[in-house]
Motif scaffolding. Structure first.
Motif, short mmCIF file in Angstrom:
data_model
loop_
_atom_site.label_atom_id
_atom_site.label_comp_id
_atom_site.label_asym_id
_atom_site.label_seq_id
_atom_site.Cartn_x
_atom_site.Cartn_y
_atom_site.Cartn_z
N THR A 95 -49.16 24.58 34.12
CA THR A 95 -48.57 25.01 35.39
C THR A 95 -48.54 23.97 36.50
N ALA A 96 -49.34 22.93 36.38
CA ALA A 96 -49.41 21.94 37.48
C ALA A 96 -48.09 21.17 37.59
N PRO A 97 -47.77 20.72 38.79
CA PRO A 97 -46.61 19.84 38.93
C PRO A 97 -46.79 18.60 38.05
N ALA A 98 -45.70 18.14 37.50
CA ALA A 98 -45.75 17.02 36.54
C ALA A 98 -46.52 15.82 37.08
N ASN A 99 -46.28 15.45 38.34
CA ASN A 99 -46.91 14.25 38.89
C ASN A 99 -48.43 14.35 38.99
N GLU A 100 -48.98 15.55 38.87
CA GLU A 100 -50.43 15.71 38.90
C GLU A 100 -51.08 15.45 37.54
N ILE A 101 -50.33 15.62 36.48
CA ILE A 101 -50.94 15.52 35.15
C ILE A 101 -50.39 14.42 34.26
N VAL A 102 -49.18 13.92 34.55
CA VAL A 102 -48.60 12.88 33.70
C VAL A 102 -47.99 11.75 34.52
N GLU A 103 -47.81 10.63 33.86
CA GLU A 103 -47.04 9.52 34.41
C GLU A 103 -45.82 9.36 33.52
N PHE A 104 -44.68 9.11 34.13
CA PHE A 104 -43.47 8.84 33.38
C PHE A 104 -43.29 7.33 33.36
N ARG A 105 -43.13 6.79 32.19
CA ARG A 105 -42.95 5.35 32.03
C ARG A 105 -41.78 5.08 31.09
N VAL A 106 -41.42 3.83 31.02
CA VAL A 106 -40.41 3.41 30.05
C VAL A 106 -41.17 2.96 28.81
N PRO A 107 -40.78 3.42 27.62
CA PRO A 107 -41.48 2.95 26.41
C PRO A 107 -41.38 1.42 26.32
N ASN A 108 -42.44 0.80 25.83
CA ASN A 108 -42.44 -0.66 25.74
C ASN A 108 -41.95 -1.15 24.37
N TYR A 109 -41.15 -0.33 23.71
CA TYR A 109 -40.53 -0.69 22.43
C TYR A 109 -39.17 -0.01 22.36
N ALA A 110 -38.32 -0.57 21.52
CA ALA A 110 -36.96 -0.04 21.38
C ALA A 110 -36.96 1.25 20.56
N ILE A 111 -35.88 1.97 20.65
CA ILE A 111 -35.73 3.18 19.85
C ILE A 111 -35.86 2.82 18.37
N PRO A 112 -36.65 3.57 17.63
CA PRO A 112 -36.81 3.27 16.20
C PRO A 112 -35.47 3.39 15.46
N GLU A 113 -35.30 2.55 14.45
CA GLU A 113 -34.07 2.60 13.68
C GLU A 113 -33.97 3.93 12.94
N LYS A 114 -32.76 4.29 12.56
CA LYS A 114 -32.56 5.51 11.78
C LYS A 114 -33.22 5.33 10.42
N ALA A 115 -33.48 6.46 9.78
CA ALA A 115 -34.14 6.44 8.48
C ALA A 115 -33.29 5.71 7.45
N ARG A 116 -33.95 4.94 6.62
CA ARG A 116 -33.28 4.29 5.50
C ARG A 116 -33.51 5.11 4.24
N HIS A 117 -32.68 4.90 3.27
CA HIS A 117 -32.85 5.56 1.97
C HIS A 117 -33.23 4.50 0.94
N PHE A 118 -34.24 4.78 0.15
CA PHE A 118 -34.76 3.83 -0.82
C PHE A 118 -34.68 4.39 -2.23
N ASP A 119 -34.56 3.50 -3.19
CA ASP A 119 -34.64 3.90 -4.59
C ASP A 119 -36.08 4.21 -4.95
#
Length: 153
Positions: A95-119
């Motif tokens: 119930t608390a306002p977001a700024n009281e319980i979390v920090e919003f940041r930018v991830p320090n890594y790129a979006i993970p690639e889509k899943a690959r398919h393997f044999d």
């Protein structure tokens, strides 16, 4: 925490809470706590669909990515002793306002690639099939991780 992180993450990205059809929404969780169950249930990010990725840093942080827009946000819970009064902590988290319980940041890594398919490759020792990128080679033979004998000299 997983419920609130998902709610706040989707809000920050401007995405209504809904089940991800494929890999358009990605969550990278930095912990393996029960909050992951909420992520899976609320927005259908799952390990099987390859849009829930575990990056175990031990932090109460969840990064959300929207492949359609390229937007991302990292939701990091602020340091508190959440274990003192469990009932009060749950109430605060929900119930608390977001700024009281979390920090919003930018991830320090790129979006993970889509899943690959393997044999699948057959292990030369146990005969079980294993994804090709997990096979280990030794003396010309192919081994799954269970059969491979690590050389640590």
């Amino acid at each position: 925490m997983g419920y609130r992180a998902t709610e706040l993450g989707m809000e920050a990205l401007g995405i209504p809470i809904s089940r991800a059809a494929d890999e358009e929404i990605v969550c990278v969780a930095e912990n393996d706590a029960c909050g992951l169950d909420c992520v899976q249930c609320m927005i259908s990010c799952t390990i099987g669909k390859a849009n829930l990725i575990l990056r175990p840093s031990g932090k109460m942080a969840y990064s959300f990515f929207d492949r359609r827009t390229g937007k991302s946000v990292r939701v990091l819970f602020k340091q508190r002793d959440w274990s003192k009064d469990r009932e009060a902590s749950v109430r605060t988290i929900l119930t608390a306002p977001a700024n009281e319980i979390v920090e919003f940041r930018v991830p320090n890594y790129a979006i993970p690639e889509k899943a690959r398919h393997f044999d699948s490759i057959k292990c030369d020792k146990c005969g079980e099939y294993c994804r090709e990128d997990k096979i280990r080679l030794s003396s010309g033979k192919k081994y799954c991780s269970d059969c491979y004998q690590q050389y640590d000299r």
